[in-house]
Scaffold this active site. Structure first.
Site, PDB file in Angstrom:
ATOM      1  N   ILE A   1      10.244  -0.935  12.675  1.00 29.38           N
ATOM      2  CA  ILE A   1       9.881   0.481  12.618  1.00 29.38           C
ATOM      3  C   ILE A   1       9.905   1.083  14.019  1.00 29.38           C
ATOM      4  CG2 ILE A   1       7.373  -0.004  12.794  1.00 29.38           C
ATOM      5  CD1 ILE A   1       6.964   2.311  10.744  1.00 29.38           C
ATOM      6  N   CYS A   2      10.121   2.405  14.070  1.00 32.01           N
ATOM      7  CA  CYS A   2       9.951   3.177  15.303  1.00 32.01           C
ATOM      8  C   CYS A   2      11.017   2.826  16.346  1.00 32.01           C
ATOM      9  CB  CYS A   2       8.527   2.972  15.821  1.00 32.01           C
ATOM     10  SG  CYS A   2       7.980   4.184  17.030  1.00 32.01           S
ATOM     11  N   ALA A   3      10.627   2.298  17.502  1.00 31.21           N
ATOM     12  CA  ALA A   3      11.611   1.960  18.543  1.00 31.21           C
ATOM     13  C   ALA A   3      12.355   0.664  18.235  1.00 31.21           C
ATOM     14  CB  ALA A   3      10.903   1.832  19.897  1.00 31.21           C
TER      15      ALA A   3
ATOM     16  N   PHE B   1      12.698   5.690  15.151  1.00 31.03           N
ATOM     17  CA  PHE B   1      11.972   6.807  15.751  1.00 31.03           C
ATOM     18  C   PHE B   1      12.979   7.909  16.080  1.00 31.03           C
ATOM     19  CE2 PHE B   1       9.806   8.956  19.363  1.00 31.03           C
ATOM     20  CZ  PHE B   1       8.670   9.344  18.678  1.00 31.03           C
TER      21      PHE B   1
ATOM     22  N   SER C   1      11.996   1.981   9.351  1.00 30.49           N
ATOM     23  CA  SER C   1      11.231   3.223   9.207  1.00 30.49           C
ATOM     24  C   SER C   1      11.046   3.892  10.566  1.00 30.49           C
ATOM     25  CB  SER C   1       9.887   2.913   8.529  1.00 30.49           C
ATOM     26  OG  SER C   1       9.220   4.093   8.175  1.00 30.49           O
TER      27      SER C   1
END
Length: 394
Positions: A311-313, A333, A359
């Site tokens: 998720i994210c980075a 992200f 995500s």
């Protein structure tokens, strides 16, 4: 010069709800608040719910004479009862009320703590549904996800914690700052509605007995994302192993929350997992990408056709450069999506492509975690947990 820094106390106890605790600290620190995490126990390490260990900045008595712009109480049981039994915390909260400064509480804490101390008398307040009948009769009980009345903010549970924390930013700094902080969180536009996940090339995620899930963490990992994943997945009764990629078990997360892993990655790597899933956070993602052991585990996971995710980075900084998104649709992200070679699904909040799940950020982590529960244990189980946590209207 006008004082813009706000000083906040977030007390923590054995049995506190870790997600509520960590989200509040993280979001308020993003706004620039000086947040002190104080343990009401005899030691700095609080054994929060779901096996999460949070290391406080100090013990509550060290801050007995301090003045705070806000005191915010996490829920969880027996955490809320342990907060209630702290004489120092009670005296701080009562002084807060008499001086006209903010008190706030979420989940069980409005009823168990503020209500029992008489600090909600005559006010509208909300709390976790099963504690509503414990609110004193002098309180006007409401079912809002977040409720402000006078100098008190209350909220319902883990699934309302991000909304609650952003509301606290607004109380301290104003609407413009709250919106500025909310943007990068990638919050839901429709709080309380059922969530949707984008699934392509569906395959069954298999396991024997209980799903075994590895959640690596490192200094610089996004603490909200890590703790939400651990919390939700343990609620689903999966076996979650939290492994430090650092040299020691204690890590300093991106917003300076101190968390303690279950084990070191070296030891965790001796076992196999039904899922390896990475939280984001810039420093954490960089540490993951630099860990040969973790990257090799992820490559073997992919080769064996077993699920992995990020998720994210982390999709952009860990999976993409190591060829782990090849031929797959993914998201990340928003500011990192330019690093993905296939950007056709980047606007989706959660993307499942076969054995891969990705995500976007802190505000999509609940959906991401529930999607993992759904893939292993079915939609019904995921929605049951979502409702228990007040993420989806019960």
């Amino acid at each position: 010069m006008h004082k813009t820094e706000r000083v906040v106390l977030v007390p923590v106890a054995n049995g506190s709800e870790p997600l509520e605790t960590v989200i509040t600290i993280d979001v308020l620190r993003r706004a620039g608040a000086d947040v002190t995490v104080a343990s009401v126990e005899k030691c700095l390490v609080a054994d929060a719910c779901h096996g999460v260990k949070i290391v406080a900045d100090g013990l509550i008595h060290e801050f007995a004479e301090d003045v705070f712009d806000l005191i915010s109480l996490p829920g969880g049981m027996p955490g809320a009862a342990n907060l209630r039994d702290s004489k120092v915390l009670r005296s701080l909260a009562e002084k807060q009320a008499s001086d006209g400064r903010l008190n706030a509480a979420i989940c069980a804490a409005p009823a168990v703590v503020l209500g029992s101390w008489g600090l909600l008398d005559g006010l509208q307040a909300t709390c976790y549904p099963s504690f509503m009948d414990q609110l004193p009769s002098s309180v006007k009980a409401v079912e809002s996800r977040v409720q402000k009345d006078g100098k008190v903010v209350t909220s319902r549970g883990p699934g309302t914690a991000i909304e609650y924390s952003v509301a606290l930013v607004e109380q301290l700094y104003g609407k413009e700052k709250a919106d500025e902080v909310a943007g990068p969180l990638v919050m839901r536009p429709n709080h309380g509605d059922e969530y949707v996940i984008k699934e392509l090339n569906p395959v069954e995620w298999t396991f024997n007995g209980t799903p075994q899930i590895l959640v690596p963490i490192a200094s610089g990992s996004e603490e909200m994302e890590a703790v939400i994943m651990i919390d939700v997945l343990r609620r689903a009764k999966t076996k979650v192993v939290v492994a430090s990629v650092d040299e020691g078990l204690e890590i300093l997360a991106s917003r300076k929350v101190k968390l303690v892993a279950d084990t070191l990655l070296e030891e965790a790597s001796q076992s196999s997992y039904d899922l390896i899933v990475l939280p984001g956070g810039l420093g954490g993602a960089q540490a993951f990408a630099a860990s040969e052991k973790l990257v090799n585990m992820l490559k073997k996971q992919k080769e064996a056709g077993r699920p992995y995710g990020a998720i994210c980075a982390s999709p952009a900084l860990v999976l993409e450069p190591h060829g782990l998104l090849k031929g797959k649709k993914a998201t990340a992200f928003p500011a990192m999506c330019s690093k993905l070679s296939d950007q056709s699904e980047i606007e989706s909040r959660v993307v499942v492509d076969g054995n891969l799940i990705t995500s976007r950020g802190p505000g999509t982590t609940m959906e991401f975690s529930l999607a993992i529960v759904e893939k292993f244990l079915g939609r019904e189980k995921a929605i049951e947990i979502a409702k228990t946590m007040l993420f989806v209207h019960p």
